[in-house]
Design a protein around this motif. Structure first.
Motif, PDB file in Angstrom:
ATOM      1  N   ALA A 136       5.659  31.149  15.777  1.00 24.05           N
ATOM      2  CA  ALA A 136       5.165  29.792  16.037  1.00 24.05           C
ATOM      3  C   ALA A 136       4.474  29.743  17.396  1.00 24.05           C
ATOM      4  CB  ALA A 136       6.308  28.797  15.986  1.00 24.05           C
ATOM      5  N   CYS A 137       3.278  29.159  17.421  1.00 24.53           N
ATOM      6  CA  CYS A 137       2.503  29.149  18.674  1.00 24.53           C
ATOM      7  C   CYS A 137       1.786  27.823  18.885  1.00 24.53           C
ATOM      8  CB  CYS A 137       1.501  30.302  18.667  1.00 24.53           C
ATOM      9  SG  CYS A 137       0.353  30.270  17.269  1.00 24.53           S
ATOM     10  N   GLY A 138       2.353  26.746  18.381  1.00 25.37           N
ATOM     11  CA  GLY A 138       1.739  25.436  18.533  1.00 25.37           C
ATOM     12  C   GLY A 138       1.358  24.840  17.191  1.00 25.37           C
ATOM     13  N   HIS A 139       0.909  23.597  17.215  1.00 24.92           N
ATOM     14  CA  HIS A 139       0.613  22.902  15.967  1.00 24.92           C
ATOM     15  C   HIS A 139      -0.890  22.748  15.756  1.00 24.92           C
ATOM     16  CE1 HIS A 139       0.439  19.435  18.803  1.00 24.92           C
ATOM     17  NE2 HIS A 139      -0.461  18.962  17.953  1.00 24.92           N
ATOM     18  N   VAL A 140      -1.244  22.426  14.526  1.00 25.88           N
ATOM     19  CA  VAL A 140      -2.618  22.091  14.164  1.00 25.88           C
ATOM     20  C   VAL A 140      -2.722  20.570  14.086  1.00 25.88           C
ATOM     21  CG1 VAL A 140      -4.367  22.207  12.351  1.00 25.88           C
ATOM     22  CG2 VAL A 140      -3.027  24.237  12.915  1.00 25.88           C
ATOM     23  N   PRO A 141      -3.672  19.956  14.757  1.00 29.06           N
ATOM     24  CA  PRO A 141      -3.814  18.495  14.676  1.00 29.06           C
ATOM     25  C   PRO A 141      -4.432  18.073  13.353  1.00 29.06           C
ATOM     26  CG  PRO A 141      -5.544  19.410  16.049  1.00 29.06           C
ATOM     27  CD  PRO A 141      -4.645  20.567  15.669  1.00 29.06           C
ATOM     28  N   GLY A 142      -4.150  16.849  12.955  1.00 30.90           N
ATOM     29  CA  GLY A 142      -4.714  16.324  11.723  1.00 30.90           C
ATOM     30  C   GLY A 142      -5.022  14.848  11.851  1.00 30.90           C
ATOM     31  N   GLU A 143      -5.650  14.297  10.814  1.00 31.07           N
ATOM     32  CA  GLU A 143      -5.967  12.871  10.782  1.00 31.07           C
ATOM     33  C   GLU A 143      -5.404  12.266   9.498  1.00 31.07           C
ATOM     34  OE1 GLU A 143     -10.219  12.412  10.674  1.00 31.07           O
ATOM     35  OE2 GLU A 143     -10.412  13.280   8.678  1.00 31.07           O
ATOM     36  N   GLY A 144      -5.222  10.953   9.530  1.00 27.85           N
ATOM     37  CA  GLY A 144      -4.714  10.257   8.356  1.00 27.85           C
ATOM     38  C   GLY A 144      -3.328   9.704   8.588  1.00 27.85           C
ATOM     39  N   GLY A 145      -2.632   9.420   7.482  1.00 28.33           N
ATOM     40  CA  GLY A 145      -1.296   8.848   7.573  1.00 28.33           C
ATOM     41  C   GLY A 145      -0.970   8.047   6.323  1.00 28.33           C
ATOM     42  N   ALA A 146      -0.100   7.072   6.481  1.00 33.27           N
ATOM     43  CA  ALA A 146       0.319   6.258   5.339  1.00 33.27           C
ATOM     44  C   ALA A 146       0.560   4.823   5.771  1.00 33.27           C
ATOM     45  CB  ALA A 146       1.590   6.829   4.709  1.00 33.27           C
ATOM     46  N   ILE A 147       0.264   3.906   4.876  1.00 32.95           N
ATOM     47  CA  ILE A 147       0.576   2.484   5.053  1.00 32.95           C
ATOM     48  C   ILE A 147       1.560   2.087   3.959  1.00 32.95           C
ATOM     49  CG2 ILE A 147      -0.328   0.130   5.001  1.00 32.95           C
ATOM     50  CD1 ILE A 147      -1.180   1.631   7.483  1.00 32.95           C
ATOM     51  N   LEU A 148       2.625   1.399   4.369  1.00 32.10           N
ATOM     52  CA  LEU A 148       3.671   0.978   3.446  1.00 32.10           C
ATOM     53  C   LEU A 148       3.785  -0.537   3.428  1.00 32.10           C
ATOM     54  CD1 LEU A 148       6.500   3.492   4.498  1.00 32.10           C
ATOM     55  CD2 LEU A 148       4.595   3.879   2.941  1.00 32.10           C
ATOM     56  N   ILE A 149       4.153  -1.070   2.279  1.00 31.84           N
ATOM     57  CA  ILE A 149       4.463  -2.494   2.139  1.00 31.84           C
ATOM     58  C   ILE A 149       5.981  -2.637   2.112  1.00 31.84           C
ATOM     59  CG2 ILE A 149       4.145  -4.594   0.798  1.00 31.84           C
ATOM     60  CD1 ILE A 149       1.544  -3.323   1.923  1.00 31.84           C
ATOM     61  N   ILE A 150       6.523  -3.419   3.044  1.00 33.19           N
ATOM     62  CA  ILE A 150       7.968  -3.635   3.126  1.00 33.19           C
ATOM     63  C   ILE A 150       8.268  -5.098   2.841  1.00 33.19           C
ATOM     64  CG2 ILE A 150       9.978  -3.588   4.651  1.00 33.19           C
ATOM     65  CD1 ILE A 150       8.932  -1.175   5.974  1.00 33.19           C
ATOM     66  N   GLU A 151       9.271  -5.323   2.000  1.00 31.68           N
ATOM     67  CA  GLU A 151       9.674  -6.677   1.618  1.00 31.68           C
ATOM     68  C   GLU A 151      11.193  -6.790   1.617  1.00 31.68           C
ATOM     69  OE1 GLU A 151       7.475  -8.457  -1.792  1.00 31.68           O
ATOM     70  OE2 GLU A 151       6.745  -6.403  -2.103  1.00 31.68           O
ATOM     71  N   ASP A 152      11.661  -8.010   1.551  1.00 33.47           N
ATOM     72  CA  ASP A 152      13.077  -8.272   1.329  1.00 33.47           C
ATOM     73  C   ASP A 152      13.427  -7.841  -0.094  1.00 33.47           C
ATOM     74  OD1 ASP A 152      14.839 -10.790  -0.026  1.00 33.47           O
ATOM     75  OD2 ASP A 152      15.733  -9.739   1.679  1.00 33.47           O
ATOM     76  N   ALA A 153      14.522  -7.104  -0.227  1.00 31.84           N
ATOM     77  CA  ALA A 153      14.886  -6.535  -1.530  1.00 31.84           C
ATOM     78  C   ALA A 153      15.081  -7.609  -2.592  1.00 31.84           C
ATOM     79  CB  ALA A 153      16.152  -5.699  -1.391  1.00 31.84           C
ATOM     80  N   ALA A 154      15.748  -8.696  -2.231  1.00 32.80           N
ATOM     81  CA  ALA A 154      16.021  -9.746  -3.213  1.00 32.80           C
ATOM     82  C   ALA A 154      14.721 -10.374  -3.721  1.00 32.80           C
ATOM     83  CB  ALA A 154      16.925 -10.805  -2.600  1.00 32.80           C
ATOM     84  N   GLU A 155      13.791 -10.626  -2.802  1.00 38.45           N
ATOM     85  CA  GLU A 155      12.522 -11.232  -3.204  1.00 38.45           C
ATOM     86  C   GLU A 155      11.687 -10.255  -4.026  1.00 38.45           C
ATOM     87  OE1 GLU A 155      10.503 -12.876   0.145  1.00 38.45           O
ATOM     88  OE2 GLU A 155      12.185 -14.142   0.740  1.00 38.45           O
ATOM     89  N   ALA A 156      11.742  -8.971  -3.661  1.00 37.37           N
ATOM     90  CA  ALA A 156      10.992  -7.969  -4.417  1.00 37.37           C
ATOM     91  C   ALA A 156      11.511  -7.877  -5.850  1.00 37.37           C
ATOM     92  CB  ALA A 156      11.102  -6.613  -3.722  1.00 37.37           C
ATOM     93  N   ARG A 157      12.823  -7.891  -5.994  1.00 39.14           N
ATOM     94  CA  ARG A 157      13.403  -7.836  -7.350  1.00 39.14           C
ATOM     95  C   ARG A 157      13.053  -9.081  -8.138  1.00 39.14           C
ATOM     96  NH1 ARG A 157      18.026  -5.745  -4.425  1.00 39.14           N
ATOM     97  NH2 ARG A 157      18.250  -3.504  -4.786  1.00 39.14           N
ATOM     98  N   GLU A 158      13.043 -10.211  -7.466  1.00 40.93           N
ATOM     99  CA  GLU A 158      12.767 -11.480  -8.144  1.00 40.93           C
ATOM    100  C   GLU A 158      11.365 -11.498  -8.746  1.00 40.93           C
ATOM    101  OE1 GLU A 158      12.655 -16.295  -7.154  1.00 40.93           O
ATOM    102  OE2 GLU A 158      13.577 -14.888  -5.735  1.00 40.93           O
TER     103      GLU A 158
END
Length: 403
Positions: free
Chosen positions: A224-246
């Motif tokens: 191991a001699c360091g990391h490779v940089p990258g671009e991007g990622g993820a977007i998540l939608i978070i909700e209250d569990a009860a409302e999501a189930r409803e």
């Protein structure tokens, strides 16, 4: 009663896959998105490899009015948000503007946009600099543009803690859900692959100078001699569990626990802060080490930091051999986008009962961790631990579990 915050939508833009399905298929097949930089000519630089998001044409996804005012980073984040909202089945026009918030992470802001405007300043003068430079470079621009585009006026913010930021943003989003906000868009997307951003990354002295894409980023490996940089990622939608189930939403899983610590001085081999962050996350999730089915590692590919992470995991799990994986070997380290992408991957792992592999690395047996290498591993994944560390001492850990 404590409100449970769950993930109902995922949008991914990664070097080995544009879109959640493409990313997951590539990740499970061990397909890497790391290669020679194509955004600019890297010949004169000591580092020439990166993880670049392939085939992304912003004009195919966004209105033309947004293009002159946004950096590549923000365009990726906006599109990932669109995909996450569709995935969640959310109709934002039916929701109260003030019941929707946005919390993202950023480690750099819009570097490429800033570079282009500085070039105009030097070569043409100040009158040629875009007025959009005033915000397009800024750390909080993704949060702002997502909020404006979708009419989201609820509690919002941005977290800046480098690689740990993606996890810390999810934790802040969960806090807002617990306080009563109905829906929060969260996660992280970074994109710094331009000459100006490249020089900034080189200053950290943590990048791999290896030119072979198959051996450039090899965490937990003796070479191991360091990391490779990258671009991007993820977007998540978070909700209250009860409302999501409803409303009958599909639920990927729960953001069950979070812990964060800060090492007052970046001492390279420090593991106590990471241990404490994991302990806090487990306690917050009201779970034990015996419940963890897989660990998504930070995987710095720095010998001292890899040793410290492995030491921390051994201290947490004792003699138990818990599977560890680092799919980011197929994307590079995405900075603020990394933690959110790892959480998204962990949730997909729960859905598929499959642990994606760490590719190209030959783990040092002396580190004493059960690294999943080469091919995916079938497993009943119900609870996952995701860890991340940021430059200068940030530590973060998140527990996600099936519901």
């Amino acid at each position: 009663m404590t409100v449970s915050a769950v993930v109902t939508g995922i949008g991914i833009a990664a070097p080995n896959g544009l879109g959640t399905n493409s990313f997951w298929e590539a990740t499970c097949s061990g397909h890497s998105g790391i290669g020679t930089v194509s955004h600019f000519d890297p010949t004169r630089y000591p580092v020439r490899l990166a993880g670049e998001v392939p085939g992304f044409e912003a004009a195919e996804h966004l209105p033309s009015r947004l293009l002159p005012q946004t950096d590549r980073m923000t365009r990726l984040a906006l599109v990932a948000t669109d995909w996450a909202l569709v995935d969640a089945g959310v109709k934002i026009e039916e929701l109260d503007d003030y019941d929707m918030g946005v919390v993202t992470a950023s480690s750099s802001g819009g570097f490429e946009f800033g570079q282009n405007e500085l070039r105009k300043l030097w070569s043409q003068g100040s009158h040629h600099v875009s007025a959009y430079q005033s915000f397009a470079w800024f750390y909080a621009v993704n949060t702002g543009q997502i909020s404006i585009r979708n009419g989201m006026r609820g509690p919002s913010g941005v977290v800046v803690s480098d690689q740990a930021g993606g996890l810390d943003a999810l934790a802040q989003a969960r806090r807002q859900i617990r306080k009563g906000t109905g829906l929060v868009v969260t996660g992280g997307v970074d994109a710094t692959i331009c000459p100006w951003g490249w020089v900034a990354l080189l200053a950290s002295s943590t990048l791999s100078t290896e030119d072979d894409p198959l051996r450039a980023y090899v965490p937990f490996d003796k070479q191991a001699c360091g990391h490779v940089p990258g671009e991007g990622g993820a977007i998540l939608i978070i909700e209250d569990a009860a409302e999501a189930r409803e409303r009958g939403a599909h639920i990927y899983g729960e953001i069950a626990g979070h812990g964060s610590t800060f090492d007052a001085k970046d001492r390279g081999g420090q593991e106590t802060g990471l241990i404490r962050a994991i302990e806090i996350a487990l306690a917050d999730a009201d779970t034990t080490v015996d419940d963890i089915d897989v660990v998504f590692a930070d995987a710095a590919a720095d010998p001292a930091l890899d040793y410290a992470e492995a030491t921390a995991l051994r201290a947490i799990f004792g003699t138990r051999s818990v599977p560890v994986t680092a799919p980011k070997t197929m994307t590079g380290r995405l900075y603020s986008g990394a933690g959110a992408l790892d959480v998204a991957t962990a949730l997909l792992s729960i859905q598929a009962e499959l642990i994606p592999p760490t590719v190209n690395t030959e783990p040092d047996p002396g580190l004493g961790i059960d690294l999943v290498v080469g091919t995916p591993r079938r497993a009943c994944v119900r609870t996952a631990l995701v860890v991340a560390r940021g430059h200068h001492g940030f530590n973060s850990a998140v527990v996600v579990r099936a519901v």
